[in-house]
Design a protein around this motif. Structure first.
Motif, PDB file in Angstrom:
ATOM      1  N   GLU B 386      -6.630 -13.707  -2.853  1.00 30.90           N
ATOM      2  CA  GLU B 386      -5.633 -14.620  -3.421  1.00 30.90           C
ATOM      3  C   GLU B 386      -5.001 -15.567  -2.409  1.00 30.90           C
ATOM      4  N   LEU B 387      -5.444 -15.463  -1.158  1.00 26.30           N
ATOM      5  CA  LEU B 387      -4.940 -16.344  -0.099  1.00 26.30           C
ATOM      6  C   LEU B 387      -3.420 -16.306   0.012  1.00 26.30           C
ATOM      7  N   ILE B 388      -2.858 -15.123  -0.145  1.00 26.32           N
ATOM      8  CA  ILE B 388      -1.415 -14.948   0.050  1.00 26.32           C
ATOM      9  C   ILE B 388      -1.210 -14.293   1.414  1.00 26.32           C
ATOM     10  N   PHE B 389      -0.716 -15.071   2.343  1.00 23.30           N
ATOM     11  CA  PHE B 389      -0.498 -14.579   3.699  1.00 23.30           C
ATOM     12  C   PHE B 389       1.005 -14.466   3.931  1.00 23.30           C
ATOM     13  N   GLY B 390       1.527 -13.255   3.803  1.00 24.05           N
ATOM     14  CA  GLY B 390       2.965 -13.053   3.971  1.00 24.05           C
ATOM     15  C   GLY B 390       3.746 -13.661   2.812  1.00 24.05           C
ATOM     16  N   GLY B 391       5.063 -13.581   2.930  1.00 29.19           N
ATOM     17  CA  GLY B 391       5.921 -14.143   1.894  1.00 29.19           C
ATOM     18  C   GLY B 391       6.261 -13.139   0.821  1.00 29.19           C
ATOM     19  N   VAL B 392       6.957 -13.632  -0.183  1.00 30.27           N
ATOM     20  CA  VAL B 392       7.477 -12.759  -1.234  1.00 30.27           C
ATOM     21  C   VAL B 392       7.088 -13.329  -2.598  1.00 30.27           C
ATOM     22  N   SER B 393       6.590 -12.464  -3.480  1.00 30.08           N
ATOM     23  CA  SER B 393       6.418 -12.803  -4.896  1.00 30.08           C
ATOM     24  C   SER B 393       7.584 -12.205  -5.667  1.00 30.08           C
ATOM     25  N   TYR B 394       8.165 -12.981  -6.556  1.00 33.36           N
ATOM     26  CA  TYR B 394       9.275 -12.499  -7.381  1.00 33.36           C
ATOM     27  C   TYR B 394       8.811 -12.295  -8.822  1.00 33.36           C
ATOM     28  N   THR B 395       9.368 -11.272  -9.466  1.00 31.13           N
ATOM     29  CA  THR B 395       8.966 -10.938 -10.834  1.00 31.13           C
ATOM     30  C   THR B 395      10.163 -10.436 -11.627  1.00 31.13           C
TER      31      THR B 395
END
Lengths: 533, 533
Positions: B386-395
């Protein structure tokens, strides 16, 4: 999985069935994920060159990333591979200058880099977007350790010599205040229900609430000085601990001042897809990438080989080159096929018997002018005095930008700034026309207007003007839309036994990813031709 | 330089002269820079405790960051210092869980961390804002190596189970599309000159140009599908190399869909001063900070010491404690002064003879409820798929957020996610009420709705519910504005021979900086009293 062009005429559903049949459900699942959630990339996974090349030989011109990618994959696929490289090192524009390095530009000026150990500047490419899948995959495969590159730093500066009395403004102040004022103006229209353009009443109500949150507005939809607002733009006095520690709110900058300053124009630099978080750089210098490739294919490279002629006929390709260490000594290299990654600025001066369409394309692409200046300072004053940790400050001064190192954060000791980075335009040409030491001197003078500490802390510097590079005569292919329409496909088509590759043969010019994807596409098509023949 | 409270009654000009007189012009220059360009911080440089404490002794309760900061500085200033710590380790909430660690929460449930070597989770504090000067200064002084912490990742997710069919959206799509639509709506009003609120005609014209750039609008001020617009929001098909490599523009999300999704509400998480780039984390785990302090003051700490009574009289302070390794074994420690950093949740249950105002303050502060769950996976699918390098997903799911590791980017091998991080509210209480393994199970179930790979890739997990921590009974001081008005100063005043410190005695609760600045303020005032007496 195969590169995307294999599937250009195929529906996604067919592609998925195909993968499911041949590779099982685990592969299908991964493919679904990447096709469904991720953007479709030019890179779809390791290139697979199936079928026997039957001993075919390939001569690659240029040991940059495009050339070395081709060499790595073609040798693995069974080809006999050689590389000719004009420079005395591999990597091409993937290059890092460290203490002890020397560089001689066109015109003969030689600079010696005097940086302390551990400090460096990347004169060419220096950052990797998170969606440059091809490059990231090779970094993973070749063991290149990455660290985040800071592009957006809210505490870096936006500076105009014509606004705010020449005083640099924090990125966060311009960014958040502009957003706040915009939100206030729109919320006040939407609140009265006067918004046009087909926005329903219900949406206008939600919009007002969204703007209040997003724009840090107060209950009356005003963007005004308050603690709540300072939670976004920062405080006049930060909250502290113990007694007397209450925060003091800060004064937003008036919209009229932001507008007339023009500083809003720099905000796009942080929002562009190419510059969004998370970006990367290799630990230790960008040339860690080139070095990792060289570890794989270095044995194939002949250095100091200045190509003067590329000739093809029915039987193969003959390349004539000069050994620049023994001026006048010419040599030849022959192969069945040739992958030429020589920059078009140079290639257009070399005798090559390709068809008129490719020849016209080779001559059609001007190269961007870019200048970088690296400056070493006694201490990391930008961190210690100004709390700027990485990121880029933009200015209307000729240096255009100052970039702070994205490594060794919060340490004592020295540091190297990118003290100027121009891209085309008069400033690039002006800096290019100067002697190297003059560029450094000017970068220090201009930089002092943003960071007065320059004066006391500067130690030494080095500059790179790409139009004076003997190896590229410019920085990168600078396609216009018209030139691309007329010439791009002609540039990329295989012409007899010759195919071109490099960032100039991509839609991502100046980026390492462009070089790699161009190379993968070129070798894939070449291989198809070889196994079909 | 001295802490700011020394100078509360002094003008900046006077402060600058004073510094100039005592430390020379170099120091003055630095002071000017930091006072002029930087925000005024609660931290103004190393604390200077001048004057002889004449052998005075200080007993510090709690070996967290506040306690160890006090111990470090007071010993250096000539005090006799001891620390009592309830836990069997130092650091307090500055804590990292790694493979092999065990943790027993209230109620008796013990978890063993099964993470592979090199993987960890920070159950408490985990990130450092760039303006937390005090903490950054101690990190520099104590040699704690920092690396960037990714908070904003444009490619992470915003997810609502009630919008977009439950399909997660990329942060960049929501962020850039919302900004684009807002720009279009406002530009269309401003373009007709109908904007109210005292914006001059000239400013309206400039505003329209600024919105066109900032909002990626076309020449008609519309935010529409185009290559130019995709340069910001990303492409349906990214630009590539070679033939068939032209980019394909992507479809912006309609404003009405963004508004009704509520996903815009998460954007503030990236814009807040506390969460802006550049943020940091220590390399190897947040407890590298506590360990660095412990290296300095570890010899002063008595572990497993559960304080049951704090008594002061004219002559000194007597603290009674139980050695929890030998239940029922009580001991006493005496000193001239006491710095108490025990969380108020615990302190309010301990017999302490302070005045009514401080006693009321101790009882006035509820503690935030927070739950974190760490999950180990077989591979870093968030990066690779998914090419998510670090960071935060919010839900909007009870897990609230998923945070991806800010280290070992783009490597093969396993990884640990922060699979849930709640802060107050029903989800926090619900998770807290579960058995530890149930929290992990639920975090995996919910997370699977965002990352279906969880199902196949999950290996093991560990959870931390702060209200079940025997050492803090909660996560951090949760001041209301009213409570602060009535009780905060009373909490921070020196009461006889006792002064309190910790994040709860600051305007930056829950942050490590709050603990450190509170401690520096407390010891500065205590020292003034000692040398004055």
């Amino acid at each position: 999985m195969q590169p995307s062009q294999y599937f250009s005429g195929m529906s996604r559903r067919n592609l998925l069935s195909l993968i499911g049949l041949t590779a099982g459900t685990a592969a299908m699942y991964q493919a679904m994920t990447s096709l469904g959630l991720a953007v479709e990339s030019g890179y779809k996974g390791p290139v697979k060159l199936e079928g026997d090349p039957k001993g075919a030989s390939v001569l690659i011109l240029g040991a940059g990333l495009a050339g070395m990618t081709a060499a790595l994959e073609l040798r693995q696929a069974g080809y006999k591979v050689k590389i000719l490289e004009y420079n005395n090192r591999s990597g091409g524009r993937n290059w890092t200058l460290r203490g002890g390095d020397t560089y001689t530009e066109l015109g003969g000026a030689t600079q010696k880099c005097d940086f302390d150990e551990g400090l460096y500047i990347n004169p060419g490419p220096w950052r990797i977007p998170y969606h440059h899948n091809g490059l990231l995959a090779y970094c993973r495969r070749l063991g290149v350790t990455l660290e985040p590159f800071q592009q957006l730093n809210h505490n870096a500066f936006l500076h105009s010599s014509k606004a705010f009395g020449g005083k640099p403004q924090r990125v966060r102040d311009i960014k958040i205040d502009f957003q706040g004022h915009v939100s206030e103006l729109l919320a006040k229209v939407a609140h009265t229900g006067k918004l046009e353009g087909g926005v329903t009443k219900e949406d206008q109500e939600m919009l007002v609430e969204a703007l209040r949150s997003w724009g840090a507005l107060d209950k009356d939809y005003a963007y005004t000085k308050s603690i709540a607002n300072s939670e976004f733009r920062g405080f006049a006095k930060d909250p502290g601990g113990g007694l007397g520690a209450a925060p003091v709110p800060s004064d937003p900058i008036a919209l009229t001042d932001i507008l007339s300053s023009g500083l809003w124009g720099s905000l796009a630099n942080f929002a562009l897809y190419e510059f969004q978080t998370t970006m990367f750089q290799p630990v230790g210098g960008i040339d860690m990438i080139g070095k990792a490739f060289t570890k794989e294919v270095g044995d194939l490279i002949t250095y100091n080989a200045k190509v003067s002629k590329i000739h093809q006929d029915d039987k193969g390709v003959t390349v004539t080159y000069e050994d620049v260490q023994k001026p006048g000594t010419m040599a030849e290299e022959k192969a069945d096929w040739c992958i030429c990654t020589i920059p078009l600025t140079i290639l257009s001066q070399i005798e090559i018997n390709v068809g008129a369409p490719m020849q016209a394309a080779i001559e059609a692409v001007p190269y961007a002018s870019s200048v970088k200046v690296g400056l070493q300072f006694k201490r990391r004053f930008w961190e210690q005095d100004e709390l700027i940790f990485g990121g880029v400050s933009y200015t209307d001064l000729p240096i255009t930008q100052i970039s702070y190192p994205s490594t060794s954060f919060n340490t004592n000791g020295k540091g190297v700034l990118l003290g100027a980075y121009t891209w085309n335009g008069p400033h690039s040409y002006e800096f290019t026309s100067m002697a190297p030491e003059e560029r450094v001197k000017r970068a220090v003078e201009y930089g002092t207007m943003i960071h007065p500490q320059y004066k006391d802390e500067f130690e030494n510097g080095i500059s790179m003007a790409w139009h004076r590079s003997p190896f590229t005569l410019g920085c990168a292919g600078d396609w216009t839309e018209e030139a691309r329409k007329e010439h791009y496909d002609n540039l990329c088509q295989i012409d007899g036994r010759i195919v071109l590759a490099g960032e100039h043969a991509s839609y991502i010019p100046a980026w390492m990813e462009g070089a790699i994807l161009s190379s993968l596409d070129a070798i894939t098509r070449l291989h198809q031709r070889v196994v079909a023949g």
